[in-house]
Design a protein around this motif. Sequence first.
Motif, short mmCIF file in Angstrom:
data_model
loop_
_atom_site.label_atom_id
_atom_site.label_comp_id
_atom_site.label_asym_id
_atom_site.label_seq_id
_atom_site.Cartn_x
_atom_site.Cartn_y
_atom_site.Cartn_z
N GLN A 10 0.71 -1.23 0.06
CA GLN A 10 -0.01 -0.03 0.10
C GLN A 10 1.00 1.10 -0.06
O GLN A 10 0.46 2.21 -0.61
N ARG A 11 1.90 1.32 0.61
CA ARG A 11 2.86 2.33 0.83
C ARG A 11 3.45 2.54 -0.59
O ARG A 11 3.68 3.70 -1.04
N ILE A 12 3.87 1.42 -1.06
CA ILE A 12 4.69 1.84 -2.54
C ILE A 12 3.60 2.03 -3.54
O ILE A 12 4.10 3.02 -4.44
N ASP A 13 2.36 1.55 -3.64
CA ASP A 13 1.25 2.11 -4.55
C ASP A 13 1.14 3.72 -4.19
O ASP A 13 0.95 4.39 -5.07
N ARG A 14 0.96 4.04 -3.12
CA ARG A 14 0.95 5.56 -2.75
C ARG A 14 2.07 6.43 -3.33
O ARG A 14 1.77 7.37 -3.83
N TYR A 15 3.22 5.88 -3.05
CA TYR A 15 4.46 6.49 -3.76
C TYR A 15 4.26 6.59 -5.30
O TYR A 15 4.53 7.72 -5.82
N GLN A 16 3.84 5.66 -5.88
CA GLN A 16 3.94 5.53 -7.25
C GLN A 16 2.57 6.60 -7.61
O GLN A 16 2.91 7.07 -8.75
N GLN A 17 1.39 6.34 -6.96
CA GLN A 17 0.42 7.41 -7.52
C GLN A 17 0.61 8.81 -7.36
O GLN A 17 0.19 9.50 -8.14
N PHE A 31 16.79 2.69 -13.20
CA PHE A 31 16.56 1.34 -13.80
C PHE A 31 15.24 1.07 -14.50
O PHE A 31 14.32 1.88 -14.42
N ASN A 32 15.13 -0.02 -15.01
CA ASN A 32 14.09 -0.43 -15.74
C ASN A 32 13.80 -1.87 -15.15
O ASN A 32 14.50 -2.58 -15.53
N PRO A 33 12.56 -2.33 -14.21
CA PRO A 33 11.62 -1.24 -13.72
C PRO A 33 12.13 -0.28 -12.85
O PRO A 33 13.02 -0.49 -12.19
N THR A 34 11.22 0.51 -12.66
CA THR A 34 11.66 1.64 -11.36
C THR A 34 12.00 1.09 -10.02
O THR A 34 11.60 -0.22 -10.15
N CYS A 35 12.69 1.49 -9.31
CA CYS A 35 13.05 0.98 -8.21
C CYS A 35 11.58 0.58 -7.18
O CYS A 35 11.78 -0.50 -6.57
N SER A 36 10.72 1.56 -7.08
CA SER A 36 9.65 1.31 -6.45
C SER A 36 8.69 -0.08 -7.17
O SER A 36 8.32 -1.10 -6.33
N GLN A 41 7.38 -5.75 -7.12
CA GLN A 41 7.59 -7.23 -7.81
C GLN A 41 8.37 -8.11 -6.95
O GLN A 41 8.04 -9.32 -6.76
N ALA A 42 9.17 -7.53 -6.29
CA ALA A 42 10.22 -8.48 -5.24
C ALA A 42 9.26 -8.82 -4.19
O ALA A 42 9.53 -10.07 -3.91
N ILE A 43 8.51 -8.02 -3.67
CA ILE A 43 7.91 -8.29 -2.28
C ILE A 43 6.76 -9.34 -2.68
O ILE A 43 6.34 -10.47 -2.01
N CYS A 52 12.09 -6.86 0.56
CA CYS A 52 12.69 -5.59 1.14
C CYS A 52 13.91 -5.61 1.00
O CYS A 52 14.81 -4.68 0.80
N CYS A 53 14.62 -6.80 1.28
CA CYS A 53 16.26 -6.83 1.20
C CYS A 53 16.58 -6.54 -0.13
O CYS A 53 17.58 -5.89 -0.59
N MET A 54 16.08 -7.29 -1.12
CA MET A 54 16.26 -7.27 -2.74
C MET A 54 16.24 -5.61 -3.20
O MET A 54 16.86 -5.08 -3.77
N ALA A 55 15.04 -5.09 -2.62
CA ALA A 55 14.69 -3.52 -2.74
C ALA A 55 15.81 -2.75 -2.31
O ALA A 55 16.33 -1.57 -3.04
N PHE A 56 16.30 -2.93 -0.97
CA PHE A 56 17.06 -1.88 -0.42
C PHE A 56 18.62 -2.15 -1.09
O PHE A 56 19.40 -1.33 -1.40
#
Length: 76
Positions: A10-17, A31-36, A41-43, A52-56
Motif C-alpha cells: 500500500q505504501r509503494i502504491d501510494r508513492y507510485q500514485q 533502472f527499468n523497472p523503476t525501483c518502486s 514485484q520482489a515483495i 525488502c532486502c532485494m529492494a534495499f
Amino acid sequence: MAWLQRFILQRIDRYQQKGGGTPQFGVSCNFNPTCSEYARQAILKHGSIKGCCMAFKRLKRCNERDRVDKIDDPVD
C-alpha cells in the motif's frame, strides 16, 4: 497475503500514485523497472523480508543522479 506485505505494498502504491521519485526528489530512476516497481514485484514474488532486502540492495546501487540510459534489471 500477510498484513505486513499488504501494508508495504500500500505504501509503494501510494508513492507510485504521487509520481514516484521525480516530483518528490527531483530525480528519475536509473533502472527499468523503476525501483518502486522492482520493490513491489520482489515483495510479491519473494515475500516481505526477502523482497525488502532485494529492494534495499537495488536502492544502494542507484547512485548516478542524471543517468541518460536506463539499466534493465528485472526481479529474479
